[in-house]
Scaffold this active site. Structure first.
Site, short mmCIF file in Angstrom:
data_model
loop_
_atom_site.label_atom_id
_atom_site.label_comp_id
_atom_site.label_asym_id
_atom_site.label_seq_id
_atom_site.Cartn_x
_atom_site.Cartn_y
_atom_site.Cartn_z
CB ALA A 134 1.48 0.05 6.49
CE1 TYR A 152 8.66 5.25 3.18
CE2 TYR A 152 7.10 6.92 3.22
CZ TYR A 152 7.65 6.10 3.71
OH TYR A 152 7.00 5.27 5.02
NE ARG A 156 9.77 6.41 8.77
CZ ARG A 156 8.77 6.03 7.80
NH1 ARG A 156 8.92 5.22 7.04
NH2 ARG A 156 7.79 6.91 7.73
CD GLU A 204 10.94 -7.17 5.90
OE1 GLU A 204 11.66 -8.26 6.55
OE2 GLU A 204 10.05 -6.37 6.41
CG HIS A 229 11.08 -2.15 4.89
ND1 HIS A 229 9.64 -2.16 4.84
CD2 HIS A 229 11.51 -3.02 5.49
CE1 HIS A 229 9.22 -2.98 5.39
NE2 HIS A 229 10.22 -3.85 5.71
NE ARG A 232 3.75 6.61 1.82
CZ ARG A 232 3.84 5.38 2.20
NH1 ARG A 232 4.62 4.49 1.42
NH2 ARG A 232 3.87 5.03 3.47
CG ASN A 246 8.42 -1.62 0.61
OD1 ASN A 246 7.90 -2.00 1.64
ND2 ASN A 246 8.92 -0.42 0.04
N PRO A 280 0.80 -1.14 -0.05
CG PRO A 280 -0.26 -1.17 1.99
CD PRO A 280 0.54 -2.08 1.19
CG ASN A 281 -0.34 4.32 1.33
OD1 ASN A 281 -1.31 4.70 0.67
ND2 ASN A 281 -0.16 3.71 2.47
C1 DQA Z 1 7.97 1.29 4.09
C2 DQA Z 1 8.14 1.64 5.51
C3 DQA Z 1 6.72 1.17 5.94
O1 DQA Z 1 6.73 1.42 7.59
C4 DQA Z 1 5.85 2.29 5.53
O2 DQA Z 1 4.45 1.97 6.04
C5 DQA Z 1 5.90 1.99 4.00
C6 DQA Z 1 7.00 1.93 3.42
C7 DQA Z 1 9.34 1.52 3.52
O3 DQA Z 1 9.60 1.25 2.29
O4 DQA Z 1 10.38 2.20 3.75
O5 DQA Z 1 4.66 2.06 3.35
O6 DQA Z 1 7.95 -0.27 3.83
#
Ligand code: DQA
Length: 146
Positions: free
Chosen positions: A78, A24, A108, A99, A101, A19, A75, A11-12
């Site tokens: 959340a 990011y 954070r 994984e 990020h 964003r 990735n 998501p997102n």
């Molecule tokens: C994320 C870190 C997560 O905590 C966050 O909710 C994201 C992006 C990252 O790529 O840093 O959506 O996965």
């Protein structure tokens, strides 16, 4: 036989570039994926991309990977912090997982410090912005011995 890498974003992450760029970065998801595709092809691997804001769609995509994909780079956004459904799907298909990020989740908020995917992954890369994906792809190709 050619190896297949699946890159899943949660998501997102479709809003990368817009964003919270201070966290990011400015690169879009399409931009990142194009670079990954060019690199994977140069190395002789097939690569596919999937992004969804919906947990169930991500679970379905992980199921689709069964018998088709050699390694998953994910990735989960959340969902990484609490989706037992995504964790269970990854375990169910038993495909190696890396994984990713963009941000350093350990620097954070406390709720980002826990990932329910980390302990079932081959390994993880976090904190290097879009480079995290490239490092993950390099690790995936190394894992597959390509
Ligand atoms: C994320 C870190 C997560 O905590 C966050 O909710 C994201 C992006 C990252 O790529 O840093 O959506 O996965």
């Amino acid at each position: 036989m050619s190896y297949k890498v699946m890159v899943i974003n949660g998501p997102n992450l479709n809003l990368l570039g817009v964003r919270e760029p201070e966290i990011y970065g400015k690169e879009t998801l399409d931009g990142i994926n194009n670079e990954l595709k060019a690199y994977a092809e140069k190395r002789g691997a097939d690569i596919e991309f999937f992004q969804s804001n919906h947990e169930g769609e991500i679970v379905d995509k992980i199921h689709d990977c069964l018998n088709k994909v050699n390694i998953i780079i994910i990735n989960a956004g959340a969902f990484s912090h609490y989706s037992i459904a995504i964790r269970d799907a990854l375990k169910a298909v038993n495909i190696p997982v890396i994984e990713v990020h963009l941000s350093n989740i350990y620097k954070r908020e406390d709720f980002r410090h826990k990932s329910v995917i980390s302990d079932i992954a081959v390994g993880g890369i976090y904190g290097f912005g879009s480079l995290s994906y490239k490092l993950a792809l390099e690790a995936a190709l190394d894992f597959l011995k390509i």
